[in-house]
Design a protein around this motif. Structure first.
Motif, PDB file in Angstrom:
ATOM      1  N   MET A 154       0.927  -1.287   0.239  1.00 54.25           N
ATOM      2  CA  MET A 154       0.004   0.138   0.123  1.00 54.25           C
ATOM      3  C   MET A 154       0.878   1.412  -0.034  1.00 54.25           C
ATOM      4  O   MET A 154       2.075   1.241   0.773  1.00 54.25           O
ATOM      5  N   ARG A 155       0.641   2.166  -0.818  1.00 53.47           N
ATOM      6  CA  ARG A 155       1.205   3.518  -0.804  1.00 53.47           C
ATOM      7  C   ARG A 155       0.314   4.593  -0.691  1.00 53.47           C
ATOM      8  O   ARG A 155      -0.837   4.767  -1.460  1.00 53.47           O
ATOM      9  N   LEU A 156       0.358   5.470   0.214  1.00 53.11           N
ATOM     10  CA  LEU A 156      -0.538   6.671   0.118  1.00 53.11           C
ATOM     11  C   LEU A 156      -0.376   7.487  -1.107  1.00 53.11           C
ATOM     12  O   LEU A 156       0.834   7.573  -1.432  1.00 53.11           O
ATOM     13  N   SER A 157      -1.377   8.245  -1.367  1.00 48.69           N
ATOM     14  CA  SER A 157      -1.147   9.068  -2.587  1.00 48.69           C
ATOM     15  C   SER A 157      -0.274  10.368  -2.231  1.00 48.69           C
ATOM     16  O   SER A 157       0.028  10.741  -0.880  1.00 48.69           O
ATOM     17  N   ASN A 158       0.269  11.096  -3.120  1.00 51.54           N
ATOM     18  CA  ASN A 158       0.986  12.226  -2.903  1.00 51.54           C
ATOM     19  C   ASN A 158       0.364  13.244  -2.033  1.00 51.54           C
ATOM     20  O   ASN A 158       0.995  13.783  -1.215  1.00 51.54           O
ATOM     21  N   LEU A 159      -0.985  13.560  -2.441  1.00 51.32           N
ATOM     22  CA  LEU A 159      -1.722  14.315  -1.601  1.00 51.32           C
ATOM     23  C   LEU A 159      -1.742  14.104  -0.037  1.00 51.32           C
ATOM     24  O   LEU A 159      -1.859  15.019   0.716  1.00 51.32           O
ATOM     25  N   ALA A 160      -2.012  12.842   0.196  1.00 50.10           N
ATOM     26  CA  ALA A 160      -2.246  12.327   1.509  1.00 50.10           C
ATOM     27  C   ALA A 160      -0.817  12.782   2.195  1.00 50.10           C
ATOM     28  O   ALA A 160      -0.685  13.028   3.313  1.00 50.10           O
ATOM     29  N   ASP A 161       0.284  12.403   1.561  1.00 47.75           N
ATOM     30  CA  ASP A 161       1.678  12.688   2.116  1.00 47.75           C
ATOM     31  C   ASP A 161       1.851  14.003   2.636  1.00 47.75           C
ATOM     32  O   ASP A 161       2.235  14.597   3.489  1.00 47.75           O
TER      33      ASP A 161
ATOM     34  N   LEU B 250      -7.863  -0.733   1.935  1.00 46.72           N
ATOM     35  CA  LEU B 250      -6.876  -1.495   1.269  1.00 46.72           C
ATOM     36  C   LEU B 250      -7.377  -1.797  -0.105  1.00 46.72           C
ATOM     37  O   LEU B 250      -6.884  -1.997  -1.233  1.00 46.72           O
ATOM     38  N   THR B 251      -8.806  -2.139   0.072  1.00 47.41           N
ATOM     39  CA  THR B 251      -9.476  -2.850  -1.299  1.00 47.41           C
ATOM     40  C   THR B 251     -10.744  -2.073  -1.478  1.00 47.41           C
ATOM     41  O   THR B 251     -11.461  -1.583  -0.367  1.00 47.41           O
ATOM     42  N   ALA B 252     -11.183  -1.950  -2.777  1.00 44.77           N
ATOM     43  CA  ALA B 252     -12.439  -1.141  -2.982  1.00 44.77           C
ATOM     44  C   ALA B 252     -13.693  -1.845  -2.979  1.00 44.77           C
ATOM     45  O   ALA B 252     -14.627  -1.425  -2.848  1.00 44.77           O
ATOM     46  N   CYS B 253     -13.686  -3.396  -2.846  1.00 44.89           N
ATOM     47  CA  CYS B 253     -14.892  -4.092  -2.900  1.00 44.89           C
ATOM     48  C   CYS B 253     -15.505  -3.943  -1.446  1.00 44.89           C
ATOM     49  O   CYS B 253     -16.769  -3.943  -1.569  1.00 44.89           O
ATOM     50  N   ILE B 254     -14.915  -3.400  -0.394  1.00 45.35           N
ATOM     51  CA  ILE B 254     -15.592  -3.191   0.703  1.00 45.35           C
ATOM     52  C   ILE B 254     -16.368  -1.954   0.700  1.00 45.35           C
ATOM     53  O   ILE B 254     -17.726  -2.030   1.058  1.00 45.35           O
ATOM     54  N   ASP B 255     -15.998  -0.933   0.112  1.00 47.66           N
ATOM     55  CA  ASP B 255     -16.654   0.463  -0.028  1.00 47.66           C
ATOM     56  C   ASP B 255     -17.513   0.463  -1.249  1.00 47.66           C
ATOM     57  O   ASP B 255     -18.850   0.766  -0.889  1.00 47.66           O
TER      58      ASP B 255
ATOM     59  N   PRO C 131     -15.050 -11.268   3.922  1.00 49.94           N
ATOM     60  CA  PRO C 131     -15.429 -11.029   5.352  1.00 49.94           C
ATOM     61  C   PRO C 131     -13.970 -10.573   6.192  1.00 49.94           C
ATOM     62  O   PRO C 131     -14.333 -10.320   7.377  1.00 49.94           O
ATOM     63  N   HIS C 132     -12.949 -10.855   5.599  1.00 51.53           N
ATOM     64  CA  HIS C 132     -11.945 -10.612   6.422  1.00 51.53           C
ATOM     65  C   HIS C 132     -11.091  -9.133   6.083  1.00 51.53           C
ATOM     66  O   HIS C 132     -10.425  -8.636   6.889  1.00 51.53           O
ATOM     67  N   TRP C 133     -11.649  -8.452   5.063  1.00 52.29           N
ATOM     68  CA  TRP C 133     -11.093  -7.186   4.863  1.00 52.29           C
ATOM     69  C   TRP C 133     -11.396  -6.036   5.708  1.00 52.29           C
ATOM     70  O   TRP C 133     -10.605  -5.196   6.116  1.00 52.29           O
ATOM     71  N   PRO C 134     -12.613  -6.154   6.432  1.00 51.48           N
ATOM     72  CA  PRO C 134     -12.718  -4.972   7.573  1.00 51.48           C
ATOM     73  C   PRO C 134     -11.575  -5.280   8.465  1.00 51.48           C
ATOM     74  O   PRO C 134     -11.443  -4.273   9.299  1.00 51.48           O
ATOM     75  N   ILE C 135     -11.521  -6.512   8.950  1.00 51.73           N
ATOM     76  CA  ILE C 135     -10.407  -6.548  10.171  1.00 51.73           C
ATOM     77  C   ILE C 135      -9.207  -6.197   9.782  1.00 51.73           C
ATOM     78  O   ILE C 135      -8.474  -5.269  10.477  1.00 51.73           O
TER      79      ILE C 135
END
Length: 146
Positions: free
Chosen positions: A1-8, A89-94, A108-112
Protein backbone atom coordinates in the motif's frame (compact mmCIF):
# COMPACT_ATOMS: atom_id res chain seq x y z
CA UNK A 1 0.00 0.00 0.00
CA UNK A 2 1.18 3.47 -0.77
CA UNK A 3 -0.38 6.77 0.25
CA UNK A 4 -1.13 9.24 -2.51
CA UNK A 5 1.12 12.26 -2.82
CA UNK A 6 -1.77 14.42 -1.63
CA UNK A 7 -2.15 12.39 1.59
CA UNK A 8 1.60 12.58 2.15
CA UNK A 9 1.54 16.35 1.59
CA UNK A 10 -1.40 16.67 3.97
CA UNK A 11 0.61 15.01 6.76
CA UNK A 12 3.57 17.29 6.00
CA UNK A 13 1.34 20.39 5.98
CA UNK A 14 -0.39 19.45 9.24
CA UNK A 15 2.95 18.66 10.91
CA UNK A 16 4.21 22.10 9.94
CA UNK A 17 0.99 23.76 11.13
CA UNK A 18 1.42 21.95 14.46
CA UNK A 19 4.85 23.53 14.85
CA UNK A 20 3.06 26.89 14.99
CA UNK A 21 0.91 25.91 18.00
CA UNK A 22 1.05 28.69 20.54
CA UNK A 23 2.57 31.11 18.03
CA UNK A 24 -0.75 32.35 16.74
CA UNK A 25 -1.82 31.68 13.20
CA UNK A 26 -0.05 30.83 9.96
CA UNK A 27 -1.05 31.41 6.34
CA UNK A 28 -1.25 28.81 3.59
CA UNK A 29 1.51 30.70 1.79
CA UNK A 30 3.75 30.45 4.87
CA UNK A 31 3.04 26.72 5.16
CA UNK A 32 3.90 26.30 1.48
CA UNK A 33 7.14 28.22 1.91
CA UNK A 34 8.14 26.31 5.04
CA UNK A 35 7.38 22.88 3.56
CA UNK A 36 8.54 23.53 0.01
CA UNK A 37 5.16 22.46 -1.36
CA UNK A 38 3.46 24.46 -4.13
CA UNK A 39 1.06 27.14 -2.86
CA UNK A 40 -1.93 25.82 -4.90
CA UNK A 41 -1.42 22.34 -3.43
CA UNK A 42 -1.31 23.69 0.13
CA UNK A 43 -4.40 25.83 -0.52
CA UNK A 44 -6.28 22.76 -1.79
CA UNK A 45 -5.14 20.76 1.25
CA UNK A 46 -6.10 23.57 3.64
CA UNK A 47 -9.59 23.52 2.15
CA UNK A 48 -9.94 19.75 2.69
CA UNK A 49 -8.38 19.84 6.16
CA UNK A 50 -10.60 22.72 7.23
CA UNK A 51 -13.71 20.95 5.91
CA UNK A 52 -12.68 17.88 7.93
CA UNK A 53 -12.40 19.95 11.11
CA UNK A 54 -8.63 19.56 11.47
CA UNK A 55 -7.71 23.16 10.68
CA UNK A 56 -9.57 26.35 11.52
CA UNK A 57 -9.41 29.42 9.34
CA UNK A 58 -9.69 32.83 11.02
CA UNK A 59 -10.34 35.88 8.88
CA UNK A 60 -9.13 39.41 9.47
CA UNK A 61 -5.92 41.30 10.05
CA UNK A 62 -4.79 38.81 12.70
CA UNK A 63 -6.26 35.86 10.83
CA UNK A 64 -4.75 32.74 9.41
CA UNK A 65 -4.80 29.03 10.04
CA UNK A 66 -4.51 27.11 13.27
CA UNK A 67 -5.15 23.57 14.40
CA UNK A 68 -8.82 23.04 15.18
CA UNK A 69 -7.93 20.87 18.16
CA UNK A 70 -4.75 19.99 20.07
CA UNK A 71 -2.03 18.21 18.09
CA UNK A 72 -2.27 15.25 20.47
CA UNK A 73 -5.94 14.84 19.48
CA UNK A 74 -5.27 14.70 15.73
CA UNK A 75 -3.98 11.45 14.24
CA UNK A 76 -2.40 10.41 10.97
CA UNK A 77 -5.60 8.44 10.31
CA UNK A 78 -7.63 11.66 10.66
CA UNK A 79 -5.38 13.47 8.19
CA UNK A 80 -5.32 10.66 5.62
CA UNK A 81 -9.09 10.24 5.80
CA UNK A 82 -9.60 13.99 5.36
CA UNK A 83 -7.84 13.75 2.00
CA UNK A 84 -8.47 10.18 0.83
CA UNK A 85 -11.70 9.19 2.52
CA UNK A 86 -12.07 6.03 4.61
CA UNK A 87 -8.93 3.93 4.92
CA UNK A 88 -9.43 0.70 2.99
CA UNK A 89 -6.93 -1.47 1.15
CA UNK A 90 -9.50 -2.79 -1.31
CA UNK A 91 -12.32 -1.10 -3.18
CA UNK A 92 -14.70 -4.04 -2.79
CA UNK A 93 -15.54 -3.14 0.80
CA UNK A 94 -16.75 0.39 0.07
CA UNK A 95 -17.89 0.10 -3.51
CA UNK A 96 -18.80 -3.56 -3.97
CA UNK A 97 -17.13 -3.63 -7.39
CA UNK A 98 -15.50 -7.02 -7.54
CA UNK A 99 -15.50 -9.43 -10.45
CA UNK A 100 -14.97 -12.34 -8.06
CA UNK A 101 -17.47 -11.49 -5.31
CA UNK A 102 -19.58 -14.64 -5.73
CA UNK A 103 -16.81 -17.00 -4.62
CA UNK A 104 -14.71 -14.57 -2.59
CA UNK A 105 -13.57 -15.94 0.74
CA UNK A 106 -11.59 -12.80 1.63
CA UNK A 107 -14.41 -10.24 1.72
CA UNK A 108 -15.35 -10.96 5.35
CA UNK A 109 -11.69 -10.56 6.38
CA UNK A 110 -11.00 -7.19 4.75
CA UNK A 111 -12.81 -5.14 7.41
CA UNK A 112 -10.54 -6.69 10.06
CA UNK A 113 -7.44 -5.85 8.01
CA UNK A 114 -8.67 -2.32 7.28
CA UNK A 115 -9.47 -1.72 10.95
CA UNK A 116 -5.97 -2.86 11.93
CA UNK A 117 -4.40 -0.50 9.41
CA UNK A 118 -6.56 2.41 10.51
CA UNK A 119 -5.79 1.60 14.15
CA UNK A 120 -2.06 1.72 13.46
CA UNK A 121 -2.38 5.15 11.82
CA UNK A 122 -4.69 6.33 14.62
CA UNK A 123 -1.98 5.47 17.16
CA UNK A 124 0.29 8.17 15.72
CA UNK A 125 -0.65 11.67 16.82
CA UNK A 126 0.25 14.91 15.14
CA UNK A 127 2.07 15.86 18.35
CA UNK A 128 4.46 12.95 17.73
CA UNK A 129 5.14 14.15 14.18
CA UNK A 130 5.62 17.78 15.18
CA UNK A 131 8.92 17.09 16.89
CA UNK A 132 11.98 15.36 15.44
CA UNK A 133 12.08 11.64 16.22
CA UNK A 134 14.27 10.61 19.12
CA UNK A 135 17.79 9.59 18.14
CA UNK A 136 18.30 5.85 18.05
CA UNK A 137 20.15 4.62 21.10
CA UNK A 138 23.74 3.80 20.34
CA UNK A 139 25.10 0.67 21.94
CA UNK A 140 28.61 0.67 23.35
CA UNK A 141 30.94 -2.26 22.98
CA UNK A 142 30.57 -2.97 26.71
CA UNK A 143 26.77 -3.11 26.40
CA UNK A 144 27.04 -5.51 23.46
CA UNK A 145 29.31 -7.78 25.47
CA UNK A 146 26.98 -7.88 28.47
Amino acid sequence: MRLSNLADYAVITMSQAARHCGDGRVSAAELASETGLPVPTVQRLVSKLTAAGLLRSVRGARGGLQLARPAAAITVADIVEAVEGPIALTACIDHGDCDFEVGCTMKPHWPIINDALRGALADISLAQLRDPPPSPKTTTIEEKAA
